[in-house]
Design an enzyme around this catalytic site. Structure first.
Site, mmCIF file in Angstrom:
data_model
loop_
_atom_site.group_PDB
_atom_site.id
_atom_site.type_symbol
_atom_site.label_atom_id
_atom_site.label_comp_id
_atom_site.label_asym_id
_atom_site.label_seq_id
_atom_site.Cartn_x
_atom_site.Cartn_y
_atom_site.Cartn_z
ATOM 1 C CB SER A 52 -0.889 0.015 1.242
ATOM 2 O OG SER A 52 -1.427 1.293 1.440
ATOM 3 C CG MET A 53 2.572 3.888 -2.414
ATOM 4 S SD MET A 53 2.952 4.778 -3.900
ATOM 5 C CE MET A 53 4.719 4.997 -3.744
#
Length: 315
Positions: free
Chosen positions: A104-105
């Protein structure tokens, strides 16, 4: 378990190069690994050795991160640019069909959006998609989009007015460790040192962080929940979402985004994708890879290797 067969990756791009590391046999089935916001491809150093040896893992330093070049002055770090970067890498390596593992960003950056957008724009190229501590394409409240976009533009303009000395702070190695630990308290001490291997550049008087500070700015490309669900509906690949009990929800930068996670999760379930929950925090894949490696390994073997064998038998 993966043998210690690692090489450096360098893909020329118009403004410099995209760097990374490659694990596994030359003719192994390709798996593209995309790290999270402000990390680098070192984030996969501990996980990849625990994954099936039949694959070739290509971990990329996204542009502006790790050892990859920064974007030219005046450019933004946004969704379409990241998607194009991934396409540049796959084209240079002549990858026609591959799997993707992505961490995830945050909602302010585009790496995970890039991963999912790419899978939607080029569904014929991606056969399996692993989301590490992510629910899907994180949308922004429609009422907030204009405000967030203008913030991102303002941040960029203010940054351009700074001198080079103001942009780049020099640290001792010890202070850089403290800085990264303070910014990412979920990282173990070992993980901090791993990320700093590609996260620091030595200069006169000490070290500077290698990432482009502009990756910290608000992402100016935003989508609504309706658009997010439409994009996800176009993904043809099998999807595994590995969620942690102390992760993604805790690091969302905009409170309004948290209300969308249930809708995204429900959409994944409705499309019969695989969802597993594991104990740990947002960097569990780096801190404690043994927790998630069995799920990722089984998924790759089941959805990629076995499917390939079945297709060969039908020929």
């Amino acid at each position: 378990m993966m043998a210690a067969e690692v090489s450096e990756l360098c893909v020329p791009v118009p403004w410099g190069e995209i760097r990374g590391r490659v694990w596994g046999p030359e003719h192994g089935r390709p798996v593209l690994c995309l790290h999270g916001w402000a990390d680098n491809c070192g984030a996969f150093n501990t996980l990849i050795p625990l994954l099936p040896k039949e694959f070739r893992y290509i971990a990329v330093d996204l542009v502006g991160h790790g050892l990859s070049s920064h974007r030219p002055p005046g450019d933004f770090y946004s969704l379409l640019e990241y998607v194009t970067d991934v396409l540049r890498v796959t084209d240079a390596l002549q990858l026609r069909k591959f799997s993707v593992i992505g961490h995830s960003m945050s909602g302010d950056a585009a790496g995970m959006l890039c991963l999912l957008q790419f899978s939607a724009l080029y569904p014929e190229m991606v056969d399996a998609l692993v989301l590490l501590d992510n629910y899907g394409i994180l949308p922004t409240d429609s009422k907030e989009i204009c405000k967030v976009v203008s913030q991102g533009m303002d941040q960029t303009l203010q940054f351009e007015k700074k001198t080079e000395e103001e942009k780049w702070r020099v640290y001792t190695y010890e202070k850089a460790v403290e800085r990264l630990q303070a910014a990412n308290p979920t990282l173990s001490e070992r993980s901090v040192h791993i990320l700093l291997e590609r996260g620091l550049v030595q200069v006169e008087g000490g070290f500077v962080f290698s990432r482009d500070l502009r990756v910290n700015f608000k992402n100016i490309v935003r989508i609504s929940l309706e658009q997010s669900l439409e994009i996800q509906s176009r993904i043809q690949a099998s999807v595994l979402a590995v969620l942690t009990d102390k992760g993604f929800d805790k690091i969302l930068s905009e409170p309004a985004q948290r209300k969308f996670t249930s809708a995204l999760l429900e959409d994944l379930k409705n499309r019969n994708h695989t969802i597993v929950r594991v104990p740990g925090d947002h960097h569990v894949h780096l801190n404690n890879p043994e927790v998630i490696a069995p799920f990722v390994s089984d998924f790759l073997r089941t959805k990629v290797l076995s499917q390939s064998i079945n297709r060969q038998h039908k020929l």
